[in-house]
Design a protein around this motif. Structure first.
Motif, PDB file in Angstrom:
ATOM      1  N   MET A   1       0.943  -1.051   0.116  1.00 58.23           N
ATOM      2  CA  MET A   1       0.110  -0.039   0.019  1.00 58.23           C
ATOM      3  C   MET A   1       0.808   1.144  -0.184  1.00 58.23           C
ATOM      4  SD  MET A   1      -0.955   0.723   3.753  1.00 58.23           S
ATOM      5  CE  MET A   1      -0.872   2.373   3.381  1.00 58.23           C
ATOM      6  N   THR A   2       0.251   2.092  -0.764  1.00 54.03           N
ATOM      7  CA  THR A   2       1.024   3.722  -0.576  1.00 54.03           C
ATOM      8  C   THR A   2      -0.041   4.526   0.018  1.00 54.03           C
ATOM      9  OG1 THR A   2       2.399   3.061  -2.674  1.00 54.03           O
ATOM     10  CG2 THR A   2       1.993   5.415  -1.939  1.00 54.03           C
ATOM     11  N   TRP A   3       0.300   5.195   1.080  1.00 54.19           N
ATOM     12  CA  TRP A   3      -0.502   6.231   1.577  1.00 54.19           C
ATOM     13  C   TRP A   3       0.085   7.750   0.876  1.00 54.19           C
ATOM     14  CZ3 TRP A   3       0.171   9.648   6.383  1.00 54.19           C
ATOM     15  CH2 TRP A   3      -0.602  10.347   6.775  1.00 54.19           C
ATOM     16  N   LEU A   4      -0.962   8.128   0.191  1.00 48.74           N
ATOM     17  CA  LEU A   4      -0.812   9.150  -0.594  1.00 48.74           C
ATOM     18  C   LEU A   4      -1.130  10.685   0.306  1.00 48.74           C
ATOM     19  CD1 LEU A   4      -2.004   8.164  -4.238  1.00 48.74           C
ATOM     20  CD2 LEU A   4       0.589   8.532  -3.175  1.00 48.74           C
ATOM     21  N   GLY A   5      -1.569  10.303   1.301  1.00 47.68           N
ATOM     22  CA  GLY A   5      -2.028  11.446   2.037  1.00 47.68           C
ATOM     23  C   GLY A   5      -3.497  11.487   2.548  1.00 47.68           C
ATOM     24  N   HIS A   6      -3.922  12.350   3.592  1.00 52.95           N
ATOM     25  CA  HIS A   6      -5.446  12.365   4.207  1.00 52.95           C
ATOM     26  C   HIS A   6      -6.010  11.007   4.128  1.00 52.95           C
ATOM     27  CE1 HIS A   6      -8.003  15.191   5.553  1.00 52.95           C
ATOM     28  NE2 HIS A   6      -8.848  15.021   4.759  1.00 52.95           N
ATOM     29  N   ALA A   7      -6.830  10.732   3.180  1.00 54.48           N
ATOM     30  CA  ALA A   7      -7.575   9.434   3.364  1.00 54.48           C
ATOM     31  C   ALA A   7      -7.372   8.835   1.809  1.00 54.48           C
ATOM     32  CB  ALA A   7      -8.897   9.272   3.485  1.00 54.48           C
ATOM     33  N   THR A   8      -6.296   9.070   1.207  1.00 52.25           N
ATOM     34  CA  THR A   8      -6.082   8.500  -0.343  1.00 52.25           C
ATOM     35  C   THR A   8      -4.938   7.498  -0.251  1.00 52.25           C
ATOM     36  OG1 THR A   8      -6.507  10.539  -1.159  1.00 52.25           O
ATOM     37  CG2 THR A   8      -5.519   9.281  -2.528  1.00 52.25           C
ATOM     38  N   VAL A   9      -5.485   6.244  -0.296  1.00 52.33           N
ATOM     39  CA  VAL A   9      -4.522   5.161  -0.082  1.00 52.33           C
ATOM     40  C   VAL A   9      -4.438   4.261  -1.349  1.00 52.33           C
ATOM     41  CG1 VAL A   9      -3.826   3.016   1.057  1.00 52.33           C
ATOM     42  CG2 VAL A   9      -4.873   4.999   2.279  1.00 52.33           C
ATOM     43  N   LEU A  10      -3.321   3.708  -1.835  1.00 58.61           N
ATOM     44  CA  LEU A  10      -3.136   3.016  -3.170  1.00 58.61           C
ATOM     45  C   LEU A  10      -3.096   1.603  -2.595  1.00 58.61           C
ATOM     46  CD1 LEU A  10      -3.276   2.541  -6.177  1.00 58.61           C
ATOM     47  CD2 LEU A  10      -0.744   2.818  -6.088  1.00 58.61           C
ATOM     48  N   LEU A  11      -4.028   0.593  -2.847  1.00 60.63           N
ATOM     49  CA  LEU A  11      -3.994  -0.743  -2.602  1.00 60.63           C
ATOM     50  C   LEU A  11      -3.601  -1.390  -3.507  1.00 60.63           C
ATOM     51  CD1 LEU A  11      -6.954  -0.809  -0.064  1.00 60.63           C
ATOM     52  CD2 LEU A  11      -4.777  -0.772   0.665  1.00 60.63           C
ATOM     53  N   ASP A  12      -2.552  -2.432  -3.369  1.00 58.87           N
ATOM     54  CA  ASP A  12      -2.111  -3.183  -4.506  1.00 58.87           C
ATOM     55  C   ASP A  12      -2.403  -4.678  -3.918  1.00 58.87           C
ATOM     56  OD1 ASP A  12      -0.953  -4.573  -6.693  1.00 58.87           O
ATOM     57  OD2 ASP A  12       0.723  -3.221  -7.002  1.00 58.87           O
ATOM     58  N   ILE A  13      -3.513  -5.273  -4.324  1.00 55.58           N
ATOM     59  CA  ILE A  13      -3.467  -6.666  -3.714  1.00 55.58           C
ATOM     60  C   ILE A  13      -3.842  -7.789  -4.894  1.00 55.58           C
ATOM     61  CG2 ILE A  13      -4.999  -8.002  -2.089  1.00 55.58           C
ATOM     62  CD1 ILE A  13      -5.867  -5.389  -0.710  1.00 55.58           C
ATOM     63  N   ASP A  14      -3.146  -8.630  -4.863  1.00 55.90           N
ATOM     64  CA  ASP A  14      -3.358  -9.704  -5.877  1.00 55.90           C
ATOM     65  C   ASP A  14      -3.310  -9.269  -7.464  1.00 55.90           C
ATOM     66  OD1 ASP A  14      -3.411 -11.340  -3.619  1.00 55.90           O
ATOM     67  OD2 ASP A  14      -5.754 -11.294  -3.656  1.00 55.90           O
ATOM     68  N   GLY A  15      -2.497  -8.203  -7.820  1.00 49.59           N
ATOM     69  CA  GLY A  15      -2.563  -7.757  -9.006  1.00 49.59           C
ATOM     70  C   GLY A  15      -3.590  -6.665  -9.244  1.00 49.59           C
ATOM     71  N   THR A  16      -4.594  -6.472  -8.120  1.00 45.78           N
ATOM     72  CA  THR A  16      -5.729  -5.303  -8.525  1.00 45.78           C
ATOM     73  C   THR A  16      -5.307  -4.077  -7.722  1.00 45.78           C
ATOM     74  OG1 THR A  16      -7.319  -6.939  -8.871  1.00 45.78           O
ATOM     75  CG2 THR A  16      -8.028  -4.890  -8.085  1.00 45.78           C
ATOM     76  N   ARG A  17      -5.415  -2.909  -8.431  1.00 49.31           N
ATOM     77  CA  ARG A  17      -4.985  -1.876  -7.699  1.00 49.31           C
ATOM     78  C   ARG A  17      -6.490  -0.779  -7.549  1.00 49.31           C
ATOM     79  NH1 ARG A  17       0.466  -0.155  -8.385  1.00 49.31           N
ATOM     80  NH2 ARG A  17      -0.265   2.025  -9.339  1.00 49.31           N
ATOM     81  N   LEU A  18      -6.450  -0.454  -6.376  1.00 47.89           N
ATOM     82  CA  LEU A  18      -7.614   0.315  -6.044  1.00 47.89           C
ATOM     83  C   LEU A  18      -7.121   1.416  -5.239  1.00 47.89           C
ATOM     84  CD1 LEU A  18      -9.978  -2.249  -4.222  1.00 47.89           C
ATOM     85  CD2 LEU A  18     -10.112  -1.583  -6.768  1.00 47.89           C
ATOM     86  N   PRO A  22      -9.593   9.829  -3.678  1.00 52.33           N
ATOM     87  CA  PRO A  22      -8.866  10.559  -4.360  1.00 52.33           C
ATOM     88  C   PRO A  22      -8.768  11.966  -4.199  1.00 52.33           C
ATOM     89  CG  PRO A  22     -10.012   8.962  -5.829  1.00 52.33           C
ATOM     90  CD  PRO A  22     -10.647   9.041  -4.539  1.00 52.33           C
ATOM     91  N   VAL A  23      -7.543  12.666  -3.440  1.00 55.52           N
ATOM     92  CA  VAL A  23      -7.251  13.882  -3.169  1.00 55.52           C
ATOM     93  C   VAL A  23      -5.658  14.036  -3.542  1.00 55.52           C
ATOM     94  CG1 VAL A  23      -7.223  15.874  -1.582  1.00 55.52           C
ATOM     95  CG2 VAL A  23      -8.993  14.103  -1.596  1.00 55.52           C
ATOM     96  N   LEU A  24      -5.656  14.327  -4.698  1.00 53.99           N
ATOM     97  CA  LEU A  24      -4.029  14.408  -5.418  1.00 53.99           C
ATOM     98  C   LEU A  24      -3.548  15.624  -5.409  1.00 53.99           C
ATOM     99  CD1 LEU A  24      -4.999  11.693  -7.923  1.00 53.99           C
ATOM    100  CD2 LEU A  24      -3.862  11.148  -5.690  1.00 53.99           C
ATOM    101  N   GLY A  25      -4.186  16.797  -5.315  1.00 50.30           N
ATOM    102  CA  GLY A  25      -3.690  18.260  -5.501  1.00 50.30           C
ATOM    103  C   GLY A  25      -3.076  18.597  -4.440  1.00 50.30           C
ATOM    104  N   ASP A  26      -2.522  19.965  -4.289  1.00 51.76           N
ATOM    105  CA  ASP A  26      -2.019  20.772  -3.360  1.00 51.76           C
ATOM    106  C   ASP A  26      -2.726  21.616  -2.483  1.00 51.76           C
ATOM    107  OD1 ASP A  26       0.354  19.336  -3.781  1.00 51.76           O
ATOM    108  OD2 ASP A  26       1.491  20.924  -5.203  1.00 51.76           O
ATOM    109  N   ARG A  27      -4.165  21.697  -3.027  1.00 52.25           N
ATOM    110  CA  ARG A  27      -5.041  22.479  -2.281  1.00 52.25           C
ATOM    111  C   ARG A  27      -6.407  21.700  -2.098  1.00 52.25           C
ATOM    112  NH1 ARG A  27      -3.224  27.955  -1.192  1.00 52.25           N
ATOM    113  NH2 ARG A  27      -5.358  28.303  -0.569  1.00 52.25           N
ATOM    114  N   ILE A  28      -7.099  22.162  -1.047  1.00 57.02           N
ATOM    115  CA  ILE A  28      -8.513  21.745  -1.099  1.00 57.02           C
ATOM    116  C   ILE A  28      -9.282  22.913  -0.622  1.00 57.02           C
ATOM    117  CG2 ILE A  28     -10.442  20.001  -0.272  1.00 57.02           C
ATOM    118  CD1 ILE A  28      -8.113  18.274   0.534  1.00 57.02           C
ATOM    119  N   GLY A  29      -9.879  23.698  -1.347  1.00 59.56           N
ATOM    120  CA  GLY A  29     -10.536  24.957  -0.889  1.00 59.56           C
ATOM    121  C   GLY A  29      -9.348  25.786  -0.244  1.00 59.56           C
ATOM    122  N   PRO A  30      -9.526  26.031   1.201  1.00 61.36           N
ATOM    123  CA  PRO A  30      -8.526  26.960   1.692  1.00 61.36           C
ATOM    124  C   PRO A  30      -7.256  26.228   2.291  1.00 61.36           C
ATOM    125  CG  PRO A  30     -10.215  26.707   3.091  1.00 61.36           C
ATOM    126  CD  PRO A  30     -10.761  25.982   1.935  1.00 61.36           C
TER     127      PRO A  30
END
Length: 244
Positions: A1-18, A22-30
């Motif tokens: 697993m890769t924790w990308l920050g906040h609640a965004t996690v990349l799971l790689d299990i049995d060849g499937t990636r979930l 997704p919150v991938l930018g550098d801002r959310i509102g303020p």
């Protein structure tokens, strides 16, 4: 697993990636990202997206359009119309107890105790969590407070991804702080727990309090030692990858 920050996690299990919430930018509102920026590839690297609820710091419009336009998106019941209006082509609404298979993994929606509306006048959908079932069983809580049905997960998951904080000076109802997250871990009794939803976003200066962004994680680890000593804690930094 890769924790990308906040609640965004990349799971790689049995060849499937979930990818979760997704919150991938550098801002959310303020709010501004105080952790490392995310460098994420195209949606071809993903098999599906798990969306726990519609708050802006979990259902980020630009991130969803970036990675989820043509992917299966598993979302709370009631979220479909709004998500399809964003251009997402394959949205599957789930209520607690509903299951769906994505790639090699079976995913079951679980209850969550959290706000259901996207402020101020946005769509409404009751939040959910997910249990991802493959050769490893992972519980992604999304954003939640303690709720009685957590005990139904007891001993059934290998890894629990639990929110332990947020972005401000305090937490409102519907959230877990480090101690309550440790209580949740004691109820669930996973083999390992990874704290998420901390140390990623904050108010801009000078509104940002001068505090240690790692403090919630340390408090959580200390609380686990007291309340759930049989559970292994794996603290990772945003963008860090670990094998569990």
């Amino acid at each position: 697993m890769t924790w990308l920050g906040h609640a965004t996690v990349l799971l790689d299990i049995d060849g499937t990636r979930l990818l979760t919430d997704p919150v991938l930018g550098d801002r959310i509102g303020p709010l501004v990202r105080v952790a490392s920026s995310v460098r994420f590839g195209s949606s071809d690297a993903l098999d599906g997206v798990l969306l726990s609820h519609l708050h802006a710091d979990h259902a980020d419009v630009s991130s969803l359009r970036r990675v989820a336009r043509s992917l299966p998106v598993l979302a709370p019941r009631g979220a479909g119309r709004w998500l399809t209006s964003l251009g997402l082509r394959e949205v599957h609404e789930l209520s607690p107890g509903d299951e769906m298979t994505v790639g090699s993994l079976r995913t079951r929606a679980t209850p969550a105790e959290h706000g259901h509306n996207r402020r101020p006048m946005g769509p409404k959908a009751d939040p959910i969590g997910f249990v991802v079932l493959g050769s490893r069983r992972v519980y992604f809580a999304g954003d939640t407070d303690l709720f009685p049905a957590m005990v139904e997960l007891k001993g059934s998951v290998d890894v629990a991804l639990l929110p332990i904080w947020g972005w401000g000076r305090s937490l409102g109802p519907g959230h877990l702080d480090p101690i309550r997250a440790a209580e949740a871990a004691a109820l669930i009794a996973p083999t390992s727990v990874v704290p998420i939803h901390w140390g990623t976003f904050a108010l801009p200066k000078p509104l940002r309090p001068a505090n240690d962004v790692w403090l919630p994680a340390r408090q959580f680890a200390a609380s686990i030692r007291q309340l759930a000593p049989g559970v292994e804690v794996r603290i990772v930094a945003p963008t860090e990858t670990v094998e569990l």
